[in-house]
Design an enzyme around this catalytic site. Sequence first.
Site, PDB file in Angstrom:
ATOM      1  N   GLY A   1       0.790  -1.231   0.000  1.00  0.00           N
ATOM      2  CA  GLY A   1       0.000   0.000   0.000  1.00  0.00           C
ATOM      3  C   GLY A   1       0.821   1.279   0.000  1.00  0.00           C
TER       4      GLY A   1
ATOM      5  N   HIS B   1      -0.149  -0.043 -13.549  1.00  0.00           N
ATOM      6  CA  HIS B   1       0.597  -1.270 -13.840  1.00  0.00           C
ATOM      7  C   HIS B   1       2.086  -0.917 -13.930  1.00  0.00           C
ATOM      8  CE1 HIS B   1       1.020  -5.383 -15.106  1.00  0.00           C
ATOM      9  NE2 HIS B   1       1.910  -4.952 -15.980  1.00  0.00           N
TER      10      HIS B   1
ATOM     11  N   GLU C   1       5.840   5.896 -10.117  1.00  0.00           N
ATOM     12  CA  GLU C   1       4.471   5.766  -9.576  1.00  0.00           C
ATOM     13  C   GLU C   1       4.179   6.870  -8.570  1.00  0.00           C
ATOM     14  OE1 GLU C   1       3.657   1.016 -10.042  1.00  0.00           O
ATOM     15  OE2 GLU C   1       4.412   1.687  -8.110  1.00  0.00           O
TER      16      GLU C   1
HETATM   17  C1  GAR Z   1       2.919  -1.300  -7.643  1.00  0.00           C
HETATM   18  O1  GAR Z   1       4.188  -1.296  -8.236  1.00  0.00           O
HETATM   19  C2  GAR Z   1       1.844  -1.469  -8.689  1.00  0.00           C
HETATM   20  O2  GAR Z   1       2.178  -0.885  -9.914  1.00  0.00           O
HETATM   21  C3  GAR Z   1       1.778  -2.966  -8.822  1.00  0.00           C
HETATM   22  O3  GAR Z   1       1.913  -3.437  -7.501  1.00  0.00           O
HETATM   23  C4  GAR Z   1       2.748  -2.554  -6.767  1.00  0.00           C
HETATM   24  C5  GAR Z   1       2.078  -2.260  -5.442  1.00  0.00           C
HETATM   25  O4  GAR Z   1       2.940  -1.585  -4.580  1.00  0.00           O
HETATM   26  N1  GAR Z   1       0.560  -3.375  -9.442  1.00  0.00           N
HETATM   27  C6  GAR Z   1       0.455  -4.455 -10.218  1.00  0.00           C
HETATM   28  O5  GAR Z   1       1.400  -5.194 -10.444  1.00  0.00           O
HETATM   29  C7  GAR Z   1      -0.934  -4.702 -10.801  1.00  0.00           C
HETATM   30  N2  GAR Z   1      -0.873  -5.679 -11.847  1.00  0.00           N
HETATM   31  P1  GAR Z   1       2.384  -0.869  -3.274  1.00  0.00           P
HETATM   32  O6  GAR Z   1       1.448  -1.870  -2.581  1.00  0.00           O
HETATM   33  O7  GAR Z   1       3.576  -0.580  -2.435  1.00  0.00           O
HETATM   34  O8  GAR Z   1       1.656   0.358  -3.722  1.00  0.00           O
END
Ligand code: GAR
Length: 189
Positions: free
Chosen positions: A12, A103, A173
């Site tokens: 998260g 993504h 991100e």
């Molecule tokens: C992020 O890098 C997001 O882009 C990826 O999961 C990670 C979550 O990180 N999403 C995917 O791979 C969806 N297919 P976080 O929980 O630290 O935000």
Amino acid sequence: MQRVAILASGSGSNAENIIRYFENRQLCVFSFILSNKTDAYVHERARKLDIPSFTISKQGFERGEALQLLKAYGIDFIVLAGFLLKIPENILKEYPNKIINIHPALLPKYGGKGMYGTHVHEAVTANKETESGITIHYVNENYDEGAIIFQAKCEVLPTDSAEDVAKKVHALEYAYFPRVIESLLLNRL
Ligand code: GAR
């Protein structure tokens, strides 16, 4: 004020970054964080941020429990930030063009079922890609296939490990996801 729900399955860090970005901006309210995992670290972050968090299982999503929750809170916009379940038809129908996902790659490359988190970065380095990045897109009935809203790129060096790429992608991100959400909420994208 528009009401936003964030869905997250894991750590998260994006959810937290987004919520902090909008503090004092008076643009939207983050009504709750929803996960499909009771033990996801995102619940801890929600507690610290003083935002309600809930867990609904895959079966619960299919049965319409998540839709019920979204409606009960009058949610206008849904952000998937590291959410790994497919969004069921019952929610897609109620929220056309109101659900976005991030993504950690340059779609259409490295998307689809099983392509998430570190799996993506491992595939990128194994294939000796020279660039990777992020894709923010609308959510439809297929994994990672909705219309693309925004992409940003980073360089991948021959010496980069999957972890190095993950760091670069996370930085993108954190920099762009909140701003893209802001533009969408302001109808500027
Ligand atoms: C992020 O890098 C997001 O882009 C990826 O999961 C990670 C979550 O990180 N999403 C995917 O791979 C969806 N297919 P976080 O929980 O630290 O935000």
